[in-house]
Design a protein around this motif. Structure first.
Motif, PDB file in Angstrom:
ATOM      1  N   SER A 108      72.789  11.683  24.386  1.00 36.06           N
ATOM      2  CA  SER A 108      71.644  11.461  23.505  1.00 36.06           C
ATOM      3  C   SER A 108      70.537  10.686  24.194  1.00 36.06           C
ATOM      4  O   SER A 108      69.352  10.845  23.882  1.00 36.06           O
ATOM      5  CB  SER A 108      72.078  10.711  22.246  1.00 36.06           C
ATOM      6  N   ASP A 109      70.917   9.837  25.173  1.00 39.91           N
ATOM      7  CA  ASP A 109      69.905   9.055  25.875  1.00 39.91           C
ATOM      8  C   ASP A 109      69.483   9.708  27.191  1.00 39.91           C
ATOM      9  O   ASP A 109      69.016   9.049  28.106  1.00 39.91           O
ATOM     10  CB  ASP A 109      70.364   7.601  26.076  1.00 39.91           C
ATOM     11  N   SER A 153      73.476  23.916  30.310  1.00 42.27           N
ATOM     12  CA  SER A 153      73.366  22.536  29.836  1.00 42.27           C
ATOM     13  C   SER A 153      73.518  22.463  28.320  1.00 42.27           C
ATOM     14  O   SER A 153      72.900  23.216  27.591  1.00 42.27           O
ATOM     15  CB  SER A 153      72.007  21.987  30.261  1.00 42.27           C
ATOM     16  N   LEU A 155      74.138  16.829  23.686  1.00 37.46           N
ATOM     17  CA  LEU A 155      74.984  16.264  22.626  1.00 37.46           C
ATOM     18  C   LEU A 155      74.197  15.123  21.992  1.00 37.46           C
ATOM     19  O   LEU A 155      74.196  13.999  22.496  1.00 37.46           O
ATOM     20  CB  LEU A 155      76.307  15.769  23.218  1.00 37.46           C
ATOM     21  N   LEU A 156      73.509  15.429  20.903  1.00 31.82           N
ATOM     22  CA  LEU A 156      72.584  14.466  20.323  1.00 31.82           C
ATOM     23  C   LEU A 156      73.260  13.259  19.700  1.00 31.82           C
ATOM     24  O   LEU A 156      72.619  12.266  19.420  1.00 31.82           O
ATOM     25  CB  LEU A 156      71.709  15.153  19.267  1.00 31.82           C
ATOM     26  N   ASN A 157      74.568  13.355  19.438  1.00 31.06           N
ATOM     27  CA  ASN A 157      75.239  12.259  18.740  1.00 31.06           C
ATOM     28  C   ASN A 157      76.097  11.366  19.626  1.00 31.06           C
ATOM     29  O   ASN A 157      76.802  10.508  19.119  1.00 31.06           O
ATOM     30  CB  ASN A 157      76.124  12.834  17.624  1.00 31.06           C
ATOM     31  N   VAL A 158      76.059  11.606  20.922  1.00 31.36           N
ATOM     32  CA  VAL A 158      76.911  10.810  21.811  1.00 31.36           C
ATOM     33  C   VAL A 158      76.070  10.219  22.930  1.00 31.36           C
ATOM     34  O   VAL A 158      75.425  10.964  23.668  1.00 31.36           O
ATOM     35  CB  VAL A 158      78.042  11.679  22.424  1.00 31.36           C
ATOM     36  N   ASN A 159      76.094   8.885  23.072  1.00 28.38           N
ATOM     37  CA  ASN A 159      75.296   8.284  24.150  1.00 28.38           C
ATOM     38  C   ASN A 159      76.064   8.328  25.471  1.00 28.38           C
ATOM     39  O   ASN A 159      77.248   8.690  25.499  1.00 28.38           O
ATOM     40  CB  ASN A 159      74.825   6.872  23.776  1.00 28.38           C
ATOM     41  N   ASN A 176      82.958   4.041  18.200  1.00 28.80           N
ATOM     42  CA  ASN A 176      82.097   5.109  18.698  1.00 28.80           C
ATOM     43  C   ASN A 176      82.908   6.226  19.334  1.00 28.80           C
ATOM     44  O   ASN A 176      82.546   7.398  19.241  1.00 28.80           O
ATOM     45  CB  ASN A 176      81.065   4.549  19.677  1.00 28.80           C
ATOM     46  N   LEU A 227      84.178   8.327  16.468  1.00 28.75           N
ATOM     47  CA  LEU A 227      83.116   9.209  15.976  1.00 28.75           C
ATOM     48  C   LEU A 227      82.889  10.364  16.932  1.00 28.75           C
ATOM     49  O   LEU A 227      82.751  11.510  16.510  1.00 28.75           O
ATOM     50  CB  LEU A 227      81.821   8.415  15.784  1.00 28.75           C
TER      51      LEU A 227
END
Lengths: 402, 185
Positions: free
Chosen positions: B14-15, B44, B47-51, B113, B116
């Motif tokens: 996500s970052d 590619s 994964l917007l929900n995992v940093n 986290n 999740l």
């Protein structure tokens, strides 16, 4: 294109805030997954944390019901059975729970019989005197519901069991001289609906000489009481609804079984356990499935307890010459699983078995060793042990006061 | 581990950090497996929900478990007789368990986290492991202590608490009724 991966999150900034927030709010799926791993006793406080947790607990129990029965242990002083303690083993968390003495408004004042009463909803604490019979509603003795007058025929060491809405008293030894019509083999049935006792057909004559509970192993399903003679494997059933005894059957004893025990099994079947020695003097414990109606062995199947566990169970029965003597076995269980133990030395521990769900293959899915709690197992501590087995629900645990 | 020639896939946290991993490792996640198999992914996957911190831990878990499975499979096929193979895989089962136990020795923020992420990415083994670790941490705690542990906003009102108590009571009565019904059935 990958919108289904974004789970409705608006922007990367939101995600950052989500992770940096000090509040650890798990989504309901994840919370349910955590709850599913928690020991049953911990679900009580968990269900009170918040609405989300309450929902997660009850949803988890609906999805993965905790059916496996607990092993109940009553540790008492033989000369003063008012002084006893209850311990309960949870097969899911593999740990013992010590139940402190529970304050209860209608707890019987006179001594509680320390042997558990076999019941179709689980084994129960109870008290039976010349004037009264009182049975606990729950596995731990927190609620004493059934309180009635005693059966008409006074006997010692009789078979006492709860079968659905009936309570059956059968056999026993009699110290008091009997009147005409009262036999040692007599059976009385109590109807919870009408709160009355009724004398019914006595035990079959083949049980003469072994009508005391000491000689018998007993199982209670919702419909029937099963009685098995430990030494001979002679088994029959009693139906309290039509007040009749069923067929007599002797389990094939070609397997050199020295002692038998019976409990309920899956469906309407029974599980029969036998301990014996092979020709090579090896001790083994075997389990059979028996039809609950005609009392015939099902599919000629027979399974053995792992040797290591047999050895641990009967550790105290090995003689100096390395032979086995006086091995007595007992079993208590439900349709999901149960516990096999050495009836002459409970301190050795017990063996938990979980039954297969499907019809096709084995009887037992897995076996697991259960040691008794340290304090109780210490042989230098005075006191005797009795085992019982029961399904335990959250409601039963929530009533406990620690 | 068979790294040579295996297809690689890039996972983007996500970052914005990118992680290149063998496809077989990424496929430990059922979510990613569906993307690769059904959606015909490009190289590619964002994964917007995992940093990045969590994603690197997740990848570490998947790499370890894929390697362990490959090692066990190759030992089983080279050993003569399954009995020998079974006794050989036992020590590596123990090693993996030890590794797993060390893996979850993290601060509770990271653990939650990870739960999740494992839930979102559908990695059953990791979900089981992390949830068990969390359950172990709250063993024996009271409702108040559990709230504190999760830093839940302590604004559960007495009314809400009472409502939950009543609903629990109802659920337990229902359980008893069902049990009694079974007895009469």
């Amino acid at each position: 294109m990958y919108s289904f991966l974004s789970m409705g999150v608006q922007s990367t900034k939101d995600v950052e805030i989500y992770y940096q927030s000090r509040c650890f709010d798990l989504c309901s799926d994840a919370l349910e997954a955590v709850v599913s791993k928690m020991p049953t006793i911990d679900l009580i406080p968990a269900s009170k944390v918040s609405r989300e947790w309450y929902l997660a607990v009850h949803s988890s129990l609906r999805r993965y019901p905790r059916h496996l029965p607990w092993l109940l242990l009553c540790h008492y002083h033989p000369r003063n059975s008012l002084n006893f303690s209850i311990h309960a083993f949870d097969p899911l968390s593999h740990s013992w729970l010590s139940i402190p003495d529970q304050p209860s408004s209608n707890k019987p004042a006179n001594q509680v019989t320390t042997r558990f009463l076999s019941g179709s909803s689980g084994d129960r604490l109870h008290t039976l005197s010349m004037s009264k019979m009182v049975i606990s509603e729950d596995p731990f003795g927190t609620r004493w519901g059934l309180d009635s007058e005693a059966p008409k025929v006074w006997r010692q060491d009789s078979v006492l069991a709860e079968v659905g809405r009936w309570v059956v008293v059968a056999g026993g030894g009699c110290l008091v001289p009997l009147y005409d019509g009262e036999e040692v083999r007599s059976v009385e049935v109590y109807d919870k609906a009408t709160a009355t006792w009724q004398l019914t057909e006595p035990m079959p004559v083949q049980f003469d000489g072994s009508t005391s509970a000491t000689w018998l192993s007993v199982a209670a399903s919702n419909e029937k009481l099963y009685v098995m003679e430990r030494k001979t494997g002679l088994v029959t059933w009693f139906d309290p609804d039509c007040k009749k005894w069923g067929p007599m059957c002797r389990l094939p004893s070609c397997h050199n079984v020295s002692e038998w025990a019976v409990t309920v099994g899956p469906g309407k079947r029974l599980l029969v356990v036998g301990v014996g020695t092979t020709i090579q003097s090896k001790l083994n414990v075997r389990i059979w499935e028996v039809d609950g109606e005609n009392l015939q062995v099902v599919n000629n199947k027979c399974e053995e307890m792992p040797t290591e566990m047999v050895k641990r169970l009967f550790l105290s029965n090995v003689g100096d010459d390395d032979t086995w003597h006086g091995c007595a076995v007992e079993v208590c269980g439900t349709e999901r699983g149960g516990y096999v133990y050495n009836a002459s030395e409970m301190r050795n521990g017990a063996v938990f078995y979980e039954l297969e769900h499907d019809e096709k293959g084995k009887i037992v899915m897995r076996w697991e060793w259960v040691p008794v709690p340290e304090r109780v197992g210490d042989s230098s501590m005075a006191g005797k042990i009795e085992f019982g087995c029961s399904k335990v629900g959250l409601g039963d645990l929530s009533n406990l006061i620690f | 581990m068979a790294d040579n020639g295996g297809k690689k896939i890039t996972l983007k946290s996500s970052d914005g950090e990118e992680f290149e991993v063998p496809e077989v490792v990424a496929m430990e996640s059922q979510t990613i497996r569906h993307v690769i198999e059904d959606v015909c992914a490009k190289n590619s996957i964002p994964l917007l929900n995992v940093n990045s911190k969590i994603l690197s831990k997740v990848i570490e878990y998947c790499k370890k478990h894929v390697a362990a499975a490959e090692a066990a499979a190759s030992k089983a096929s080279t050993e003569e007789g399954t009995a020998a193979a079974a006794s050989v895989t036992k020590p590596s089962d123990e090693d993996l368990k030890t590794w797993d136990a060390e893996f979850v020795k993290v601060d509770k923020g990271t653990l939650f986290n990870l739960i999740l992420a494992a839930n979102y990415l559908h990695i059953p083994g990791l979900l089981d492991l992390t949830c068990q670790a969390a359950a172990d941490m709250i063993k024996g705690k009271s409702a108040k202590e559990i709230r504190k542990f999760f830093n839940l906003k302590n604004c559960i009102s007495p009314e809400e608490e009472e409502e939950i108590r009543r609903e629990n009571q109802w659920a337990f009565e229902e359980e008893k009724r069902t049990r009694a019904f079974d007895a009469y059935a």
